[in-house]
Motif scaffolding. Structure first.
Motif, PDB file in Angstrom:
ATOM      1  N   PHE A  15       5.238   3.468  -6.525  1.00  0.00           N
ATOM      2  CA  PHE A  15       4.765   3.364  -4.883  1.00  0.00           C
ATOM      3  C   PHE A  15       5.582   4.161  -4.032  1.00  0.00           C
ATOM      4  O   PHE A  15       5.301   4.477  -2.842  1.00  0.00           O
ATOM      5  N   PHE A  16       6.942   4.618  -4.308  1.00  0.00           N
ATOM      6  CA  PHE A  16       7.703   5.455  -3.422  1.00  0.00           C
ATOM      7  C   PHE A  16       7.167   6.731  -3.314  1.00  0.00           C
ATOM      8  O   PHE A  16       6.868   7.136  -2.254  1.00  0.00           O
ATOM      9  N   ASP A  17       6.590   7.105  -4.564  1.00  0.00           N
ATOM     10  CA  ASP A  17       5.994   8.613  -4.489  1.00  0.00           C
ATOM     11  C   ASP A  17       4.676   8.381  -3.898  1.00  0.00           C
ATOM     12  O   ASP A  17       4.442   9.604  -3.159  1.00  0.00           O
ATOM     13  N   VAL A  18       3.738   7.379  -4.087  1.00  0.00           N
ATOM     14  CA  VAL A  18       2.581   7.350  -3.706  1.00  0.00           C
ATOM     15  C   VAL A  18       2.892   7.337  -2.069  1.00  0.00           C
ATOM     16  O   VAL A  18       1.891   8.234  -1.572  1.00  0.00           O
ATOM     17  N   CYS A  19       3.645   6.729  -1.624  1.00  0.00           N
ATOM     18  CA  CYS A  19       3.562   6.575  -0.147  1.00  0.00           C
ATOM     19  C   CYS A  19       4.361   7.872   0.696  1.00  0.00           C
ATOM     20  O   CYS A  19       3.732   8.351   1.559  1.00  0.00           O
ATOM     21  N   ALA A  20       5.099   8.534  -0.302  1.00  0.00           N
ATOM     22  CA  ALA A  20       5.477   9.901   0.330  1.00  0.00           C
ATOM     23  C   ALA A  20       4.214  10.832   0.177  1.00  0.00           C
ATOM     24  O   ALA A  20       4.160  11.634   1.273  1.00  0.00           O
ATOM     25  N   GLY A  21       3.259  10.783  -0.700  1.00  0.00           N
ATOM     26  CA  GLY A  21       2.125  11.593  -0.756  1.00  0.00           C
ATOM     27  C   GLY A  21       1.325  11.384   0.446  1.00  0.00           C
ATOM     28  O   GLY A  21       0.833  12.373   1.034  1.00  0.00           O
ATOM     29  N   HIS A  22       1.161  10.076   0.957  1.00  0.00           N
ATOM     30  CA  HIS A  22       0.292   9.817   1.935  1.00  0.00           C
ATOM     31  C   HIS A  22       1.029  10.317   3.066  1.00  0.00           C
ATOM     32  O   HIS A  22       0.191  10.761   4.217  1.00  0.00           O
ATOM     33  N   ALA A  23       2.358   9.991   3.367  1.00  0.00           N
ATOM     34  CA  ALA A  23       3.087  10.564   4.446  1.00  0.00           C
ATOM     35  C   ALA A  23       2.874  11.918   4.824  1.00  0.00           C
ATOM     36  O   ALA A  23       2.516  12.315   5.986  1.00  0.00           O
ATOM     37  N   ALA A 329      -5.455  18.123  -0.357  1.00  0.00           N
ATOM     38  CA  ALA A 329      -6.606  17.394  -0.574  1.00  0.00           C
ATOM     39  C   ALA A 329      -6.761  15.868   0.235  1.00  0.00           C
ATOM     40  O   ALA A 329      -7.621  15.703   0.666  1.00  0.00           O
ATOM     41  N   LEU A 330      -5.451  15.375  -0.079  1.00  0.00           N
ATOM     42  CA  LEU A 330      -5.331  13.861   0.329  1.00  0.00           C
ATOM     43  C   LEU A 330      -5.430  14.075   2.116  1.00  0.00           C
ATOM     44  O   LEU A 330      -6.248  13.330   2.514  1.00  0.00           O
ATOM     45  N   SER A 331      -5.071  15.031   2.632  1.00  0.00           N
ATOM     46  CA  SER A 331      -5.010  15.088   4.074  1.00  0.00           C
ATOM     47  C   SER A 331      -6.425  15.521   4.523  1.00  0.00           C
ATOM     48  O   SER A 331      -7.195  14.861   5.626  1.00  0.00           O
ATOM     49  N   GLU A 332      -7.024  16.320   3.855  1.00  0.00           N
ATOM     50  CA  GLU A 332      -8.590  16.498   4.170  1.00  0.00           C
ATOM     51  C   GLU A 332      -9.391  15.159   4.323  1.00  0.00           C
ATOM     52  O   GLU A 332     -10.297  15.190   4.717  1.00  0.00           O
TER      53      GLU A 332
END
Length: 341
Positions: A15-23, A329-332
């Motif tokens: 989850f640290f890396d998951v949140c890093a990706g969303h951030a 891709a997540l940003s889009e």
């Protein structure tokens, strides 16, 4: 610059890396992101952390935020969603996106009732995969979106150890056909199935080695039952740097598996994947892996990967990760949900 607040129950992997990706995805849209974990290192995050990480219990959040009014609230998993739902009015009613990372977020009747009492538009829900989004829809959530876990493929490949070094770190001999099982040794991941199938496969392939990288409640059982050419490496914080040691990544997860971040990492690293045919992992891997249902099919999958060139499959896998599971891709996906120009 608009701010976004991200809430997550824990910083435990992944989850640290998951949140890093969303951030990072939200930063591409111009947001300044603050991530708060409700449990974890207890405020020991480094001050220069690019995520803007904090640790706080729910009662401490008002003091932590002061008078800040974020333009967006993102919560991960049900616990953080409940915290966010209680906070959203105090924060000035920003859009609240709640991301489900497992099946059954609203399987309990009490959870469904609380969601309805909170009001129809109190949050927009998203699943970490298409099957999780469908599960949300079946529980009464209107029009759930999909916001998948993501990785930075270039960064991952840049941190990988050379094959020889990775194998030496895991005590795997150079000529081995190395099968990697990476993740928690937990019934949900069914590592005992991997061990049982390997006992069959190793009789026909004398080069075969099985390597478990991870820890969990089944470790003692695995250590007891493990035969020849089985390595139990335990938890390794550097697990992703060791992916080059493997000729195949094996995932035997049960139908409770909603995603499988390690699959993305293996695909980006150019490691073939053999996957139990479950809807969550299939939504990640697509046509870029080898699936099995029975144990005989599992053994056949290992046999096929060991004897056939996988370069074309790996090319498709890297393309799939870049197109669907990258930060861009997540940003889009966020851009579409938030109608950001």
């Amino acid at each position: 610059m608009p701010s976004a607040l991200q809430l997550c129950p824990t910083d435990q992997a992944p989850f640290f890396d998951v949140c890093a990706g969303h951030a990072r995805a939200l930063e591409l849209l111009g947001f300044r992101v603050r991530t708060v974990f409700l449990e974890g290192r207890g405020g020991q995050a480094p001050s220069a952390d690019p995520l803007g990480v904090d640790y706080a219990k729910e009662r401490e959040l008002p003091g932590l935020l002061g008078g800040e009014r974020p333009a967006l609230l993102v919560s991960h998993r049900h616990r953080a969603y409940r915290v966010g739902a209680r906070m959203v009015r105090r924060l000035g009613n920003p859009p609240h996106i709640a991301v489900a990372h497992e099946f059954g977020m609203f399987a309990r009747r009490t959870r469904r009732l609380r969601r309805r009492l909170a009001g129809r538009d109190h949050a927009l829900f998203a699943g970490v995969s298409e099957p999780v989004a469908s599960d949300l829809g079946a529980s009464g959530v209107a029009s759930p979106a999909v916001l998948p876990n993501v990785i930075d493929p270039d960064a991952l490949r840049g941190t990988m150890l050379p094959r020889a070094h990775a194998r030496a770190s895991l005590s795997v001999p150079s000529p081995a056909f190395a099968i990697g099982v990476v993740g928690r040794l937990h019934p949900k991941k069914d590592p005992l199935r991997a061990l049982g199938a390997f006992e069959t496969y190793r009789r026909e392939d004398t080069r075969a080695w099985l390597v478990f990288v991870g820890d969990g409640p089944l470790r003692t059982r695995i250590e007891k039952d493990a035969g020849e050419r089985v390595v139990i490496a335990g938890f390794r914080a550097d697990a992703r740097t060791l992916l080059g040691a493997f000729d195949v990544l094996l995932l035997c997860s049960t139908d409770r598996e909603a995603f499988g971040v390690v699959l993305l990492e293996a695909m980006a690293a150019g490691v073939p994947v053999a996957v139990a045919d479950r809807r969550g992992p299939r939504s990640v891997v697509g046509d870029c892996g080898t699936y099995f249902k029975t144990d005989d099919e599992l053994v056949a999958a290992l046999r096929a990967i060991s004897s056939r060139d996988q370069s074309e499959t790996m090319k498709r896998a890297r393309q799939r990760v870049a197109a669907r599971f990258s930060v861009g891709a997540l940003s889009e996906r966020y851009r579409e949900i938030l109608s950001v120009p």
